[in-house]
Design an enzyme around this catalytic site. Structure first.
Site, PDB file in Angstrom:
ATOM      1  N   HIS A  93       0.841  -1.202   0.000  1.00  0.00           N
ATOM      2  CA  HIS A  93       0.000   0.000   0.000  1.00  0.00           C
ATOM      3  C   HIS A  93       0.877   1.254   0.000  1.00  0.00           C
ATOM      4  CE1 HIS A  93      -2.801   3.117   1.299  1.00  0.00           C
ATOM      5  NE2 HIS A  93      -2.057   3.313   2.375  1.00  0.00           N
ATOM      6  N   ASP A 122       6.028  21.631 -26.455  1.00  0.00           N
ATOM      7  CA  ASP A 122       6.054  20.274 -25.888  1.00  0.00           C
ATOM      8  C   ASP A 122       7.118  20.267 -24.802  1.00  0.00           C
ATOM      9  OD1 ASP A 122       6.090  17.433 -25.439  1.00  0.00           O
ATOM     10  OD2 ASP A 122       5.312  17.153 -27.457  1.00  0.00           O
ATOM     11  N   TRP A 158       7.076   0.169   3.995  1.00  0.00           N
ATOM     12  CA  TRP A 158       7.547   0.893   2.797  1.00  0.00           C
ATOM     13  C   TRP A 158       8.908   1.513   3.044  1.00  0.00           C
ATOM     14  CZ3 TRP A 158       8.771   5.948   1.294  1.00  0.00           C
ATOM     15  CH2 TRP A 158       8.593   6.922   2.268  1.00  0.00           C
ATOM     16  N   SER A 186      12.828   6.251 -13.823  1.00  0.00           N
ATOM     17  CA  SER A 186      11.717   6.995 -14.425  1.00  0.00           C
ATOM     18  C   SER A 186      11.608   8.386 -13.818  1.00  0.00           C
ATOM     19  CB  SER A 186      10.415   6.211 -14.212  1.00  0.00           C
ATOM     20  OG  SER A 186       9.308   7.048 -14.382  1.00  0.00           O
ATOM     21  N   SER A 187      11.705   8.468 -12.486  1.00  0.00           N
ATOM     22  CA  SER A 187      11.581   9.768 -11.819  1.00  0.00           C
ATOM     23  C   SER A 187      12.724  10.696 -12.194  1.00  0.00           C
ATOM     24  CB  SER A 187      11.596   9.587 -10.303  1.00  0.00           C
ATOM     25  OG  SER A 187      10.413   8.998  -9.886  1.00  0.00           O
ATOM     26  N   HIS A 270      13.171  11.995   3.350  1.00  0.00           N
ATOM     27  CA  HIS A 270      12.536  13.251   3.752  1.00  0.00           C
ATOM     28  C   HIS A 270      12.312  14.197   2.594  1.00  0.00           C
ATOM     29  CE1 HIS A 270      10.365  15.421   6.629  1.00  0.00           C
ATOM     30  NE2 HIS A 270      10.817  16.495   6.035  1.00  0.00           N
ATOM     31  N   GLU A 272      11.854  13.280  -0.260  1.00  0.00           N
ATOM     32  CA  GLU A 272      10.793  12.584  -0.996  1.00  0.00           C
ATOM     33  C   GLU A 272       9.404  13.034  -0.527  1.00  0.00           C
ATOM     34  OE1 GLU A 272      10.459  10.493  -3.474  1.00  0.00           O
ATOM     35  OE2 GLU A 272       8.394   9.856  -3.114  1.00  0.00           O
ATOM     36  N   TYR A 274       8.598  15.852   0.573  1.00  0.00           N
ATOM     37  CA  TYR A 274       8.329  17.192   0.026  1.00  0.00           C
ATOM     38  C   TYR A 274       8.099  17.141  -1.473  1.00  0.00           C
ATOM     39  CZ  TYR A 274       9.376  18.851   4.636  1.00  0.00           C
ATOM     40  OH  TYR A 274       9.344  19.062   5.986  1.00  0.00           O
ATOM     41  N   SER A 285      -1.939  27.263  -5.049  1.00  0.00           N
ATOM     42  CA  SER A 285      -1.612  28.662  -5.302  1.00  0.00           C
ATOM     43  C   SER A 285      -2.174  29.147  -6.629  1.00  0.00           C
ATOM     44  CB  SER A 285      -0.093  28.868  -5.299  1.00  0.00           C
ATOM     45  OG  SER A 285       0.434  28.475  -4.063  1.00  0.00           O
ATOM     46  N   HIS A 319      15.021  13.234  11.988  1.00  0.00           N
ATOM     47  CA  HIS A 319      13.861  13.324  12.885  1.00  0.00           C
ATOM     48  C   HIS A 319      12.952  12.103  12.722  1.00  0.00           C
ATOM     49  CE1 HIS A 319      11.561  15.802   9.633  1.00  0.00           C
ATOM     50  NE2 HIS A 319      11.257  14.547   9.528  1.00  0.00           N
ATOM     51  N   HIS A 320      13.211  11.289  11.695  1.00  0.00           N
ATOM     52  CA  HIS A 320      12.504  10.010  11.586  1.00  0.00           C
ATOM     53  C   HIS A 320      13.164   8.955  12.465  1.00  0.00           C
ATOM     54  CE1 HIS A 320      10.134  11.306   8.065  1.00  0.00           C
ATOM     55  NE2 HIS A 320      11.196  12.016   7.766  1.00  0.00           N
ATOM     56  N   THR A 345       6.505  26.960   5.884  1.00  0.00           N
ATOM     57  CA  THR A 345       5.202  26.330   5.643  1.00  0.00           C
ATOM     58  C   THR A 345       4.082  27.244   6.127  1.00  0.00           C
ATOM     59  OG1 THR A 345       6.332  24.257   6.072  1.00  0.00           O
ATOM     60  CG2 THR A 345       3.953  24.156   5.871  1.00  0.00           C
ATOM     61  N   LYS A 348       3.311  29.940   3.707  1.00  0.00           N
ATOM     62  CA  LYS A 348       2.439  29.523   2.603  1.00  0.00           C
ATOM     63  C   LYS A 348       0.975  29.588   3.016  1.00  0.00           C
ATOM     64  CE  LYS A 348       5.375  26.816  -0.231  1.00  0.00           C
ATOM     65  NZ  LYS A 348       4.944  27.507  -1.420  1.00  0.00           N
ATOM     66  N   ARG A 467       2.055   1.440  15.316  1.00  0.00           N
ATOM     67  CA  ARG A 467       1.637   1.267  13.929  1.00  0.00           C
ATOM     68  C   ARG A 467       2.075  -0.114  13.439  1.00  0.00           C
ATOM     69  NH1 ARG A 467       5.905   4.951  10.475  1.00  0.00           N
ATOM     70  NH2 ARG A 467       4.710   4.168   8.733  1.00  0.00           N
TER      71      ARG A 467
END
Lengths: 552, 378
Positions: A93, A122, A158, A186-187, A270, A272, A274, A285, A319-320, A345, A348, A467
């Site tokens: 998932h 293009d 994950w 790909s990315s 991290h 990622e 964002y 926006s 921080h993870h 943040t 924004k 979790r």
């Protein structure tokens, strides 16, 4: 300050030019028909459509897995599936939603909208564009096939922490690594293409500070992708070597370090997260000013805030890992740097609200999703500030409080922004407005479902529910019941969105004009609806003093 | 907004009125437990301070937002203003959050420093994570034991009613005295686990090959329950923690009791056991240590966890040495650990005997504790 009244004569002219250009472009007529047209296409709009449809398919596959998880958690006890399969479901998932749904959806939006927002014919590298899309179906076919292999698919979360994902992993893990490599390539290729397009193909006179914010946020996101996807590639290659070639990168018995895995993973991971939210900022926006009929309050500060968030994202990864036993100084550094992210943040969120203030607001579907995004993303942001406080994180870490936090940012956050974008640009893509009645039902059921799913998780997490467990103490039963009901409500109501999209593709609905939304700004609204396959064969006129979102 | 949702969610629960099970920790049921140590209380108040600050921010931000949405509706004839960019406002809304963050960071830093000071501990406990159980060793007391899930499988499968401490009860709890500084050393035997007891506000990863430390002084006697917090494989949900905090006198007599039991256990390793005795004990050991992977009926989960039922190694005389070797020393390169250093010789002999006789393996083989002792001493 220019008047915002429409129509603008020059704009109308470029629209008719574009139509004429599209019709007259005889050299484009020789493309293959049928299925091969989609396999071989190098057109940014068709590839954008492919990306979006692929993401939608993955959203449903990943969502079904989430519902399997929620069904097992509906009540305590081993009721429905075995723990081993439960772990495969949570892992798949996460992987599918992150790499298969949210990221491709944003790339699809970039494919469609970046060229038309900067007046380019293009993407800069069309064949590369085709290649980067077609890597994805291959990657995810491999990933999904691991579920049917002996020993099952990935079952280590994950985040695939070693050594659970190396020494103790199922035999299919090498296939998982291959799939991740392909998605990563790909990315990276997609990001290169987006940067090349934005830096080289802007219409004359459009400076960087004249670009729509969606383009800006994607430019920054693309740099993040190029910076961190190779780190992911590195870490999974080290896993591959540990599993198959007897190295010990993550095995203490051979001189390695399992925590090294986590440092490398989160140095990728991290930024990622964002990557999955910055383009959402760009979308909101664009939509908020449109339906507030008022310019974005601070264009420049939005750009700087996005860049600050991107830069800060490289110095907060640990921080993870507050509970892995970092030294005190490292703990303090990562706590402070993480708290700092709240500042840009906040800028924004305040900007969007200042844009709403004294506007002339209407509540069309894209606006509803964007407003819900602002509220729900802010809830996720505030719980993020709580998680940044390292001592408190000793209690929050690896509980449902974290699950609530990141789902608030990703589902009522990023996914709502993607849905807002779809409702906003569907008239441009398909030529008809999305069905309002279906859309409204979809919106309200989604809001209720998503909050019913994820809000109770704050409580179960705080009260002590870890979790990634398939079975739990009776104390958590009520909250899990609510979450499961909410999950099914949210999941099933997404079928309404499919209905909306199908109606649009079939051209059923109110026909949209070029300027589909009254208050919308940007070059995409100078094109007819639906946008012809080939647009801006000649660069459109762009007068910064009149057309730039940063004009004074 | 947050507060409102918080309240209404509480209200909803009161209305639907499902009886909450007996409290599993000092949590109200939907908030962080304040716990029973000075540190846990400090963390709790830190959490509540940040929470209320976040609620206040949410009220202000969402207040302005919804007020704007309501007042400046186009349907009410609102005309858009044309202002944008205002340096003063932008400096203010950058500076105020920064100031709030600094205010949050000061107490957080102070608490963190205390948490990191494990010096002058009176008792040292080595906590080792295993798939899927905890092992505790009292470093200066010569006492060590495994702590396994105490909830019967029939409750998990719904064949009988679930108890109050479903999934949060163990066979051998960790017993600690109140009022003494206890230092924990954490490591793991296989994958990463995390030892978490909410009431003690300790959550620390146990990492194979590395040692982490943490400490606590428990203020009140009682039973404090927790769980593994880091995904560690299929039975991650089934390795709870139970800490029993008692007065020092009770703790000292508990230590004596443990030493006596250990001595009696060691003595019984010298004598000859009957096949029935070994099988009976072996069945219990098998359920606790082996059934998670090899399954209660010995069918395993191939290819990762091979079947033991009908396995030639378990049914033939030639396989006997290989069998004993695998249980004692593990199978390198697989997830099969060696139990030679962790289980008693009695348990080892019993479980090997059981595996060679259960599910129709019927070798009639009795492996004696003395035989295992000889192998381990070699």
């Amino acid at each position: 300050m220019t008047s915002r009244s429409l129509p603008r004569p020059v704009v109308q002219q470029s629209a008719s030019e574009a139509t004429a250009g599209g019709a007259a472009a005889g050299h484009h007529a020789h493309q293959p028909r049928g299925l091969l047209r989609w396999v071989l296409t190098t057109n940014h709009k068709e590839i954008g459509t492919l990306y979006l449809l692929f993401a939608l398919l993955m959203f449903f596959i990943g969502g079904t897995m989430a519902l399997v998880v929620r069904a097992e958690l509906f009540q305590p006890g081993m009721t429905f599936i075995l723990p081993e399969f439960f772990n495969q479901m949570t892992t798949m998932h996460g992987l599918i939603m992150v790499f298969g749904a949210i990221m491709p959806a944003f790339v699809g939006l970039a494919n469609w909208m970046v060229p038309v927002q900067i007046g380019a014919p293009d993407m800069a590298l069309p064949r590369l564009n085709n290649f980067s899309f077609w890597l994805l179906p291959v990657s995810f076919t491999i990933l999904l096939s691991t579920l049917f292999m002996e020993g099952g698919g990935p079952n280590f979360g994950w985040t695939f922490y070693a050594p659970l994902s190396t020494t103790y992993a199922p035999p299919s893990t090498s296939f998982f690594i291959l799939a991740m490599h392909l998605a990563g390539i790909s990315s990276i290729l997609g990001a290169i293409n987006i940067i090349a397009t934005i830096l080289n193909l802007r219409t004359p006179n459009m400076r960087l500070m004249d670009m729509p914010l969606f383009v800006w946020t994607w430019l920054i996101t693309a740099f993040l992708l190029i910076a961190v996807m190779p780190v992911l590639a590195g870490v999974i290659t080290m896993m591959l070597l540990d599993i198959n070639f007897g190295t010990s990168f993550f095995d203490a018995a051979g001189g390695g370090d399992p925590v090294l895995f986590q440092h490398l993973f989160w140095f990728f991971g991290h930024p990622e997260v964002y990557i999955m939210i910055l383009p959402a900022f760009g979308i909101v926006s664009a939509i908020v000013p449109t339906f507030a009929r008022k310019r974005l309050f601070g264009y420049a500060s939005m750009v700087y805030a996005t860049a600050s968030i991107a830069i800060l994202s490289f110095v907060v990864w640990a921080h993870h890992m507050f509970t892995v036993g970092l030294p005190l100084t490292a703990q303090l550094f990562f706590m402070y740097s993480t708290m700092l992210i709240a500042v840009p943040t906040g800028v924004k969120v305040f900007n969007w609200i200042a844009t709403l203030f004294r506007g002339s607001i209407s509540f069309e579907l894209p606006m509803l999703f964007s407003l819900a995004f602002i509220v729900q993303f802010t809830i996720g942001g505030l719980s993020g500030v709580m998680l940044a406080i390292a001592p408190a994180d000793f209690q929050y870490h690896d509980t449902y409080f974290v699950v609530a936090h990141f789902h608030y940012v990703l589902v009522p956050g990023a996914v709502f922004a993607i849905l807002a974008a779809a409702y906003y640009w569907l008239p441009k893509w398909s030529g008809v407005y999305p069905n309002v009645k279906l859309g409204l039902t979809h919106f309200w059921l989604s809001v209720i479902g998503v909050n019913l799913t994820f809000f109770p998780m704050h409580f179960s997490g705080l009260a002590g529910m870890p979790r990634r467990i398939p079975d739990y103490a009776l104390q958590f039963a009520d909250f899990n019941l609510l979450s499961s009901i909410g999950g099914f409500l949210f999941g099933i109501s997404q079928l309404l969105f499919v209905a909306v999209v199908i109606l649009c593709i079939r051209g059923k609905g109110e026909k949209a004009p070029a300027q589909a939304w009254e208050g919308a700004e940007g070059l995409e609204w100078t094109l007819p609806s639906p946008a012809p396959l080939h647009t801006f064969d000649t660069p459109p006129e762009f007068v910064p003093e009149r057309d730039s979102p940063s004009r004074h | 907004m947050l507060q409102l949702l918080y309240r209404s969610c509480g209200l909803l629960l009161l209305l639907t009125g499902p009886a909450l099970a007996s409290a599993i920790n000092t949590s109200s049921g939907w908030n962080m437990p304040p716990g029973v140590t000075d540190i846990s209380r400090e963390i709790y108040s830190l959490h509540m301070i940040i929470f209320w600050i976040c609620v206040a921010i949410a009220v202000v931000v969402f207040g302005v937002m919804f007020w704007s949405l309501f007042v400046y509706r186009k349907s009410k004839g609102a005309k858009p203003a044309h202002f944008h960019e205002n340096t003063t406002v932008e400096v203010i809304w950058t500076a105020i959050p920064l100031a709030i963050l600094v205010i949050m960071a000061i107490p957080a830093t102070a608490t963190l420093k205390k948490i990191y000071d494990a010096s002058d501990a009176e008792i040292d406990i080595l906590v080792t994570g295993y798939q899927w159980r905890w092992h505790y060793q009292y470093l200066d007391q010569d006492i060590s034991f495994f702590s396994n899930l105490g909830t019967p499988r029939s409750q998990i499968l719904g064949e009988e009613d679930k108890g109050d401490f479903y999934l949060l009860e163990v066979d051998n709890p960790l017993v600690l005295p109140v009022g003494k500084k206890v230092r924990f050393l954490f490591t793991s035997n296989d994958v990463i686990h995390a030892w978490w007891v909410p009431d003690l506000a300790i959550k620390k990863d146990t990492i194979p090959g590395f040692i982490n430390e943490s400490w606590t002084i428990i203020n009140e006697p009682g039973t404090y329950r927790g769980q593994c917090a880091e995904l560690c494989g299929q039975d991650h949900a089934y390795m709870p923690i139970e800490v029993r905090a008692v007065t020092e006198e009770v703790w000292l007599s508990w230590l004596d009791e443990q030493r006596e039991t250990a001595a009696a256990e060691a003595a019984s390793g010298e004598r000859e056991w009957t096949l029935a005795e070994l099988n009976e004990r072996g069945a219990g050991v098998y359920t606790t240590y082996c059934a998670a992977c090899h399954q209660a009926d010995g069918s395993g989960m191939p290819p990762a966890f091979p079947a033991l039922r009908g396995n030639p190694v378990m049914t033939s005389a030639e396989g006997r040495d290989k069998h004993i070797n695998a249980v004692l020393f593990g199978r390198p390169g697989t997830s099969m650990p060696g139990y030679g250093t962790t289980l008693s010789v009695n348990d080892l002999a019993a479980v090997i005997t059981y595996e060679r006789n259960a599910w129709g393996n019927d070798t009639g083989d009795a492996v004696q504790p003395s035989e295992i002792r000889a192998l381990l001493d070699r």
